[in-house]
Design a protein around this motif. Sequence first.
Motif, PDB file in Angstrom:
ATOM      1  N   PRO A  43       0.815  -1.227   0.000  1.00 37.17           N
ATOM      2  CA  PRO A  43       0.000   0.000   0.000  1.00 37.17           C
ATOM      3  C   PRO A  43       0.840   1.265   0.000  1.00 37.17           C
ATOM      4  O   PRO A  43       0.504   2.247  -0.666  1.00 37.17           O
ATOM      5  CB  PRO A  43      -0.818  -0.134   1.284  1.00 37.17           C
ATOM      6  N   ILE A  44       1.951   1.256   0.745  1.00 37.59           N
ATOM      7  CA  ILE A  44       2.827   2.422   0.790  1.00 37.59           C
ATOM      8  C   ILE A  44       3.489   2.647  -0.570  1.00 37.59           C
ATOM      9  O   ILE A  44       3.580   3.788  -1.055  1.00 37.59           O
ATOM     10  CB  ILE A  44       3.914   2.265   1.872  1.00 37.59           C
ATOM     11  N   GLN A  45       3.948   1.550  -1.205  1.00 38.05           N
ATOM     12  CA  GLN A  45       4.558   1.666  -2.523  1.00 38.05           C
ATOM     13  C   GLN A  45       3.555   2.191  -3.548  1.00 38.05           C
ATOM     14  O   GLN A  45       3.874   3.033  -4.379  1.00 38.05           O
ATOM     15  CB  GLN A  45       5.106   0.316  -2.974  1.00 38.05           C
ATOM     16  N   GLN A  46       2.321   1.696  -3.491  1.00 41.81           N
ATOM     17  CA  GLN A  46       1.299   2.129  -4.436  1.00 41.81           C
ATOM     18  C   GLN A  46       0.939   3.590  -4.213  1.00 41.81           C
ATOM     19  O   GLN A  46       0.720   4.334  -5.175  1.00 41.81           O
ATOM     20  CB  GLN A  46       0.047   1.269  -4.305  1.00 41.81           C
ATOM     21  N   LEU A  47       0.899   4.020  -2.948  1.00 39.25           N
ATOM     22  CA  LEU A  47       0.610   5.420  -2.641  1.00 39.25           C
ATOM     23  C   LEU A  47       1.699   6.311  -3.226  1.00 39.25           C
ATOM     24  O   LEU A  47       1.397   7.358  -3.840  1.00 39.25           O
ATOM     25  CB  LEU A  47       0.534   5.626  -1.128  1.00 39.25           C
ATOM     26  N   PHE A  52       3.651  10.079  -7.341  1.00 38.99           N
ATOM     27  CA  PHE A  52       4.644  10.382  -8.363  1.00 38.99           C
ATOM     28  C   PHE A  52       3.968  10.653  -9.706  1.00 38.99           C
ATOM     29  O   PHE A  52       4.314  11.600 -10.417  1.00 38.99           O
ATOM     30  CB  PHE A  52       5.629   9.218  -8.497  1.00 38.99           C
ATOM     31  N   SER A  53       2.989   9.816 -10.054  1.00 41.59           N
ATOM     32  CA  SER A  53       2.280   9.980 -11.317  1.00 41.59           C
ATOM     33  C   SER A  53       1.520  11.302 -11.372  1.00 41.59           C
ATOM     34  O   SER A  53       1.578  12.026 -12.370  1.00 41.59           O
ATOM     35  CB  SER A  53       1.316   8.807 -11.519  1.00 41.59           C
ATOM     36  N   MET A  54       0.818  11.634 -10.287  1.00 37.63           N
ATOM     37  CA  MET A  54       0.049  12.882 -10.250  1.00 37.63           C
ATOM     38  C   MET A  54       0.962  14.095 -10.260  1.00 37.63           C
ATOM     39  O   MET A  54       0.687  15.102 -10.931  1.00 37.63           O
ATOM     40  CB  MET A  54      -0.856  12.884  -9.026  1.00 37.63           C
ATOM     41  N   GLY A  95      -4.648  13.349   1.737  1.00 41.96           N
ATOM     42  CA  GLY A  95      -5.418  12.124   1.593  1.00 41.96           C
ATOM     43  C   GLY A  95      -4.550  10.946   1.205  1.00 41.96           C
ATOM     44  O   GLY A  95      -3.340  10.919   1.440  1.00 41.96           O
ATOM     45  N   GLY A  96      -5.179   9.965   0.593  1.00 38.42           N
ATOM     46  CA  GLY A  96      -4.468   8.751   0.215  1.00 38.42           C
ATOM     47  C   GLY A  96      -4.846   7.560   1.074  1.00 38.42           C
ATOM     48  O   GLY A  96      -4.490   6.429   0.763  1.00 38.42           O
ATOM     49  N   LEU A 101      -6.779  10.749  -2.664  1.00 42.51           N
ATOM     50  CA  LEU A 101      -5.507  11.442  -2.809  1.00 42.51           C
ATOM     51  C   LEU A 101      -5.698  12.690  -3.667  1.00 42.51           C
ATOM     52  O   LEU A 101      -6.258  12.621  -4.763  1.00 42.51           O
ATOM     53  CB  LEU A 101      -4.480  10.517  -3.454  1.00 42.51           C
ATOM     54  N   GLN A 102      -5.221  13.836  -3.169  1.00 43.50           N
ATOM     55  CA  GLN A 102      -5.353  15.093  -3.893  1.00 43.50           C
ATOM     56  C   GLN A 102      -4.018  15.819  -3.927  1.00 43.50           C
ATOM     57  O   GLN A 102      -3.327  15.904  -2.911  1.00 43.50           O
ATOM     58  CB  GLN A 102      -6.365  16.009  -3.210  1.00 43.50           C
TER      59      GLN A 102
END
Length: 217
Positions: A43-47, A52-54, A95-96, A101-102
Amino acid sequence: MAKADGIFSKLRGKIGGVVFYVVDGKTYVRQHNDEPKIGEPSPIQQLYRNKFSMASHFLRPMKIPIEFGFQAFRKGMRTGMNAAMGYTTKNAFYGGGIDPLQLLPDKVKISLGPLTRAKNAQVSWADDEHVRFSWENNNGEGSARHSDKVMLVLYNAEDQRVEYVLEGSFRSTGQQEVKVLGGKGHEGKLHAYISFHHHSRRYKTRSFSDSQYLGMV
């Protein structure tokens, strides 16, 4: 990662288990790993990947002013954009977890540094084609000088269009207008950022203030 010298400085791309990169005319080499990653990300890696993508999507159109504003953070293969990405992923999200996530544009920086920031900066439309930035001349406060130059950015994140001035008016001038291609078709959609910078002829370096977010115009 290592710096390549001699005949290796002319190499480019992947050779065997290493990859050669060129940054600012210098060649660097690092090990390449062909082994695929196994398993699902935590979950931390995906967050982090989502952040990074955003961040990349938001910052990429502002690459030129960001590279200028983060130039003091360039080192080896690390670019100004790399530094801005790192700052944004750490400081400009909400968030996240339970909340979505914003990315928060008011927490994004287009420059970082010790120079004194703008005082009472404001932004508004001057006419149908120009946006006016204004500020107080705070020469003498902290490290502020009357000869500091302003950097301005207007960013429509929806259309990913950017208008910018890298070396604008002096701090003592108190204002600067930026022409907006498309004019008031962008009204209410432009994120506005301001910062100051000062070039030292003696040390051949440029210092910046932390940029300030002035809202949308």
